[in-house]
Write a protein that holds these residues in place. Structure first.
Motif, mmCIF file in Angstrom:
data_model
loop_
_atom_site.group_PDB
_atom_site.id
_atom_site.type_symbol
_atom_site.label_atom_id
_atom_site.label_comp_id
_atom_site.label_asym_id
_atom_site.label_seq_id
_atom_site.Cartn_x
_atom_site.Cartn_y
_atom_site.Cartn_z
ATOM 1 N N ALA A 157 -1.666 47.999 67.542
ATOM 2 C CA ALA A 157 -1.795 49.223 66.952
ATOM 3 C C ALA A 157 -2.014 49.026 65.510
ATOM 4 O O ALA A 157 -1.819 47.910 64.868
ATOM 5 N N PHE A 158 -3.563 48.964 65.403
ATOM 6 C CA PHE A 158 -3.665 48.785 63.426
ATOM 7 C C PHE A 158 -3.363 50.554 62.685
ATOM 8 O O PHE A 158 -4.155 51.494 62.894
ATOM 9 N N PHE A 159 -2.900 50.309 61.362
ATOM 10 C CA PHE A 159 -3.345 51.760 60.753
ATOM 11 C C PHE A 159 -3.438 51.408 59.547
ATOM 12 O O PHE A 159 -3.396 50.269 59.201
ATOM 13 N N LYS A 187 -6.564 49.710 49.844
ATOM 14 C CA LYS A 187 -5.870 50.280 50.596
ATOM 15 C C LYS A 187 -5.596 48.925 51.455
ATOM 16 O O LYS A 187 -6.168 48.909 51.766
ATOM 17 N N PRO A 188 -4.314 49.162 51.722
ATOM 18 C CA PRO A 188 -4.025 48.209 53.183
ATOM 19 C C PRO A 188 -4.020 48.746 54.734
ATOM 20 O O PRO A 188 -4.156 49.707 55.255
ATOM 21 N N THR A 205 -11.535 49.501 49.040
ATOM 22 C CA THR A 205 -11.790 50.806 49.199
ATOM 23 C C THR A 205 -11.779 51.472 50.600
ATOM 24 O O THR A 205 -11.644 51.007 51.442
ATOM 25 N N ALA A 206 -11.537 52.300 50.324
ATOM 26 C CA ALA A 206 -11.373 53.549 52.265
ATOM 27 C C ALA A 206 -12.532 53.432 53.129
ATOM 28 O O ALA A 206 -12.539 52.940 54.353
ATOM 29 N N SER A 207 -13.340 53.725 52.410
ATOM 30 C CA SER A 207 -14.056 53.461 53.256
ATOM 31 C C SER A 207 -14.610 51.493 53.936
ATOM 32 O O SER A 207 -14.759 51.134 55.385
ATOM 33 N N ARG A 208 -14.167 50.806 53.170
ATOM 34 C CA ARG A 208 -14.465 49.451 54.349
ATOM 35 C C ARG A 208 -13.353 49.489 54.823
ATOM 36 O O ARG A 208 -12.983 48.163 55.726
ATOM 37 N N ARG A 212 -13.380 48.457 58.840
ATOM 38 C CA ARG A 212 -12.512 47.270 59.436
ATOM 39 C C ARG A 212 -11.360 47.439 60.571
ATOM 40 O O ARG A 212 -11.051 46.537 61.194
ATOM 41 N N LEU A 213 -11.404 48.873 60.322
ATOM 42 C CA LEU A 213 -10.104 48.972 61.723
ATOM 43 C C LEU A 213 -10.799 49.053 63.153
ATOM 44 O O LEU A 213 -10.609 48.877 63.277
#
Length: 281
Positions: A157-159, A187-188, A205-208, A212-213
């Motif tokens: 699980a990734f967040f 953005k963690p 950044t949020a988009s990156r 990555r998620l």
């Protein structure tokens, strides 16, 4: 005479109602307390209402079910014909739910196996479904527990969270404390490991971070049969877009679940959460 094993979990598993009905799974609700008012997760407060309360900076806390609540669930299962119960719950690192279930199990009218899954959300949900499938196939409690533990062993699980403030205030981030000093600049990305949420990567950044998620989920999914859940809190468009991309990129995708996270977990992550659960068969 066939054995009847009842499966019980808690509301943080985020299981859809049709899945609960299909296997006869009982979900014991946790409680969200907003402005001092206790509300049962799933029936008295929705994730959307919770997100609005957090945006308005209303005081929000959560609490476990009481041992009496679990005792009532165990009695009901026994009365319905169960001669054994497997009770699977969110990580004991996050909640006293497991401890409450253990207390109740000691007085239950039939044997109860209480399992700390080390999981949350659909990471727990997929373990519960594995146990229920084993029980439905005629397996006993040991078979159901083994199926759940096998599923947990391969599940990731990734967040992504917009801010660590909610996790910090709730004391749920553990090793992610290391990220707090630079929380405003990054953005963690976080990962569920050993029953705890801990830091994985820092992205600018949020988009990156969301890209990555996606990559993390695709890599973990591999080529074989796999179930994936995409959770969000007040970020439905992002979740649907991520789910569409995963559907196109994961060749062995068996089940894709998209839905808002439960109010209890949402209370500790805050609006903007985006999460992926990857659970190989």
């Amino acid at each position: 005479m066939a054995r009847h094993v009842s499966i019980i979990t808690d509301s943080t598993a985020c299981l859809p109602q049709d899945a609960l009905r299909r296997y006869g799974i009982t979900s014991v609700p946790l409680t969200v307390v907003v402005d001092g008012q206790p509300l049962e997760e799933g029936t008295e407060i929705s994730a959307r209402s919770l997100a609005e309360a957090l945006r308005r900076h209303r005081p929000v806390t959560t609490s476990r079910p009481s041992p009496e609540t679990f005792a009532a669930a165990y009695r009901a299962a026994a009365d319905a014909g169960a001669d054994g119960i497997v009770s699977l719950h969110l990580s004991a690192e996050f909640s006293g739910t497991y401890d409450a279930a253990v207390l109740a199990a000691a007085q239950a009218p039939v044997p109860v196996r209480v399992v700390d899954s080390g999981m949350i959300a659909m990471a727990l949900g997929y373990c519960v479904l594995a146990a229920a499938s084993a029980a439905a196939a005629g397996g006993g409690p040991d078979d159901a527990v083994a199926a759940a533990e096998k599923r947990a062993g391969g599940t990731s699980a990734f967040f992504y969270v917009d801010t660590l403030d909610h996790l910090r205030r709730g004391g749920r981030i553990g090793a992610a404390q290391a990220l707090l000093g630079s929380a405003l600049a990054v953005k963690p990305l976080l990962e569920l490991a050993d029953g705890r949420i801990g830091p994985l990567e820092k992205v600018r950044t949020a988009s990156r971070a969301i890209a990555r998620l996606e990559e993390l989920a695709v890599t973990r999914a591999g080529e074989g049969p796999v179930d994936i859940a995409v959770h969000h809190l007040a970020a439905g468009q992002r979740a649907e877009q991520l789910a569409d991309r995963l559907s196109a990129r994961v060749p062995g995708l068996a089940d894709l679940h998209v839905g808002e996270i439960g109010a209890v977990i949402g209370a500790h992550t805050g609006p903007g959460l985006l999460a992926t659960v990857v659970s190989p068969h």
